[in-house]
Design an enzyme around this catalytic site. Structure first.
Site, PDB file in Angstrom:
ATOM      1  N   ASP B  79       0.837  -1.200   0.000  1.00  0.00           N
ATOM      2  CA  ASP B  79       0.000   0.000   0.000  1.00  0.00           C
ATOM      3  C   ASP B  79       0.873   1.251   0.000  1.00  0.00           C
ATOM      4  O   ASP B  79       2.083   1.185   0.255  1.00  0.00           O
ATOM      5  CB  ASP B  79      -0.945   0.018   1.214  1.00  0.00           C
ATOM      6  CG  ASP B  79      -0.224   0.015   2.546  1.00  0.00           C
ATOM      7  OD1 ASP B  79       0.805  -0.685   2.664  1.00  0.00           O
ATOM      8  OD2 ASP B  79      -0.665   0.712   3.477  1.00  0.00           O
ATOM      9  N   GLU B 137      -0.017  -0.957   5.634  1.00  0.00           N
ATOM     10  CA  GLU B 137       1.098  -0.599   6.494  1.00  0.00           C
ATOM     11  C   GLU B 137       1.068   0.886   6.842  1.00  0.00           C
ATOM     12  O   GLU B 137       1.553   1.288   7.895  1.00  0.00           O
ATOM     13  CB  GLU B 137       2.432  -0.921   5.806  1.00  0.00           C
ATOM     14  CG  GLU B 137       3.658  -0.866   6.718  1.00  0.00           C
ATOM     15  CD  GLU B 137       4.321   0.506   6.814  1.00  0.00           C
ATOM     16  OE1 GLU B 137       5.178   0.691   7.700  1.00  0.00           O
ATOM     17  OE2 GLU B 137       3.989   1.419   6.018  1.00  0.00           O
TER      18      GLU B 137
END
Lengths: 366, 366
Positions: B79, B137
């Site tokens: 991400d 994350e």
């Protein structure tokens, strides 16, 4: 006859000033919602031939035109701060003393009740009288009904002395402190807090400003015989972007209450003395008002009321009259420390003392 | 054949790691929107017989089961932080050096590209490999895909050494600082600012806290041969009720980044040493991770990569591996100072250096 919901409530100006206070308080009139009460005031006064009635929005003026040598303006605001489950009013006894409890009892519908009762009663006073009941005092100065009236009808602001019925424990409180608010800003450099040394922390730079505030010795200043106590306080502080960012900007919101021998410009200059190395934005400024107790009518009023005049710390609309060159004092029932309080309540004896003092002074001859 | 809008994009793992970085970056995958990229990763790896593929939400695991004596975990998040007009990617030359520009190029899709390419290519590595590509994350730790996987599939977290592909200029960065956030509060007594002396100003009481922060000398601490620099910063400050009220409560939000030889409990104790006379609330705590460079595999990896290992200041998921007893380092292309930046861009040579160093180390024998 059936009464509709929208009928104007009837105020009984022949009732005692205590009962009248209760009637007025029970007509809720939080700032912006004064129309019903203003309507009731107009309706209650229309029958009195000695009064000329003028209405401007929700501000009502009633005045005598008796050709007296002097004219006194007596004013009070009819709005209150928001309710907090403190209406309707009720009577209560605390430590053996009788109170009327509820929103507006102190700030300042007891004062308005006394004024309304005397406006109706005093057809032949020793001075000409201009009574003013105005809206929107408890909110932004830009909305203030007295300010609007002064702009729309400056001809009404003629007089030799003014009395504002703000709560003062039915003692004379002269003048008021000025009120300045500034924002003091610090600047730095944003950075990730994992590598804070790459940035420059604006919040840390507030430390000297808070040290100055915490260590500040506020002045006590005698003005025209009254001692005014100043105050310098942070009323807000802010800064920060996120939990992992070094803030690049921070701000302290500071309120300076200054004695009325200092002008607004001088107050701002004092802030620059204290915080001159920072970015300063003036967000609000209201001049103070000297007590004006040396005016002949003020002296006469002081004698009639008795007691010792005191300084008013909070800013009130007396400053508007003062700015127009009209000496002005605060005089009304209620303890100012109970203004805006959830347990707002007025000592009943203060209502009648205020009423009687005004009546005696306004009726005395020679 | 027509391709529908919902078709899974195809990743060409035979392309160069630079081209593959570009392919991956141009599949937008801001936290919460990783499914398309996770689908593409699974699709690209399914043909490789040496890999066992496991999927958990939008986290993908691919591992070899070759019966090697040692196992290395290599992980990266897929991400990114939100876009700011920085997609699609493009190549650019700055000061004669070639970059790939765009969201995710640094944090950390270049690292993911290198990992994917090697996962496909290295059918016969010297150690067994567990590749992990995970979601979420860049947001709350509670959503972190690696944390979820560790809870759902603890059996996958077996290994002798871990490498996290976070940007580190393709140099080894060992361990990470711990991260503690606290709120420190002061209390006072509310009052009208016209009579400030009746109250007790909570904002003024912040002064000693800011003095401590402004004067704090952050430690530099050697842990396992690396020097960690700590940091203590206000990341937020707040207080205030209204422009005419003495504040009865104020708060400084403080972020303490502490070296990994200090536990979270010890970090909290240090805050109590500094601010013990105030009200302290812990709002976030992540343990640090010791660099673990004394582990045999870490030593071997250091030799293979060359250069000098450095400390990682920011908190990364290496701490999760460290907490499981697995030595872990950060090693990935990209300058961490460009992570999350609007002009995020990776030096192309760092991508190929990272790829080559990993390949050499993972293929060497004896």
């Amino acid at each position: 006859m059936a009464q509709t919901d929208t009928a104007t409530p009837v105020l009984d100006l022949g009732a005692s000033s205590i009962d009248l206070t209760r009637q007025i308080c029970d007509i809720e009139s939080v700032s912006g919602n004064e129309t019903t009460l203003a309507d009731a005031i107009v309706a209650s006064l229309e029958g009195f031939a000695h009064l000329e009635i003028i209405r401007d929005g929700d501000t009502v003026v009633a005045r005598t035109n008796l050709g007296r040598a002097e004219r006194v303006v007596i004013a009070g605001h009819i709005d209150t701060v928001p309710l907090n489950n403190n209406l309707p009013t009720h009577f209560e006894i605390i430590d053996g003393r009788d109170y009327l409890w509820g929103r507006g009892t102190v700030d300042m519908k007891a004062g308005v009740a006394v004024q309304l009762k005397l406006a109706a009663e005093l057809a032949d006073p020793s001075v000409d009288l201009t009574w003013m009941w105005y809206d929107h005092e408890e909110v932004s100065a830009a909305l203030n009904g007295l300010g609007r009236l002064a702009a729309n009808r400056p001809d009404l602001f003629v007089g030799d002395f003014a009395i504002l019925g703000e709560p003062s424990n039915s003692q004379i409180e002269g003048g008021c402190n000025g009120n300045l608010r500034i924002e003091v800003r610090t600047f730095g450099l944003r950075a990730h807090s994992a590598r804070g040394w790459v940035g420059d922390n604006a919040v840390h730079k507030l430390a000297p400003i808070l040290n100055t505030l915490a260590g500040y010795q506020a002045r006590e200043v005698e003005v025209d015989g009254l001692v005014y106590r100043e105050g310098l306080n942070a009323v807000g502080i802010s800064g920060g972007v996120a939990g992992n960012i070094i803030p690049d900007e921070a701000m302290v919101h500071i309120n300076y209450r200054f004695a009325p021998n200092r002008s607004g410009d001088e107050a701002i200059a004092h802030m620059h003395e204290l915080f001159g190395e920072y970015d300063i934005t003036v967000v609000d400024l209201a001049e103070g008002a000297r007590p004006g107790l040396d005016a002949p009518l003020a002296q006469q009023f002081l004698e009639a009321v008795g007691g010792v005049a005191k300084p008013k710390y909070g800013w009130t609309d007396v400053a508007r009259f003062s700015a127009l060159g009209m000496p002005a004092v605060n005089f009304g029932p209620g303890d100012p420390l109970k203004a805006h309080a959830d347990d707002e309540r007025v000592l009943l004896t203060q209502i009648t003392e205020c009423e009687e003092a005004l009546r005696v002074w306004l009726m005395r001859r020679g």
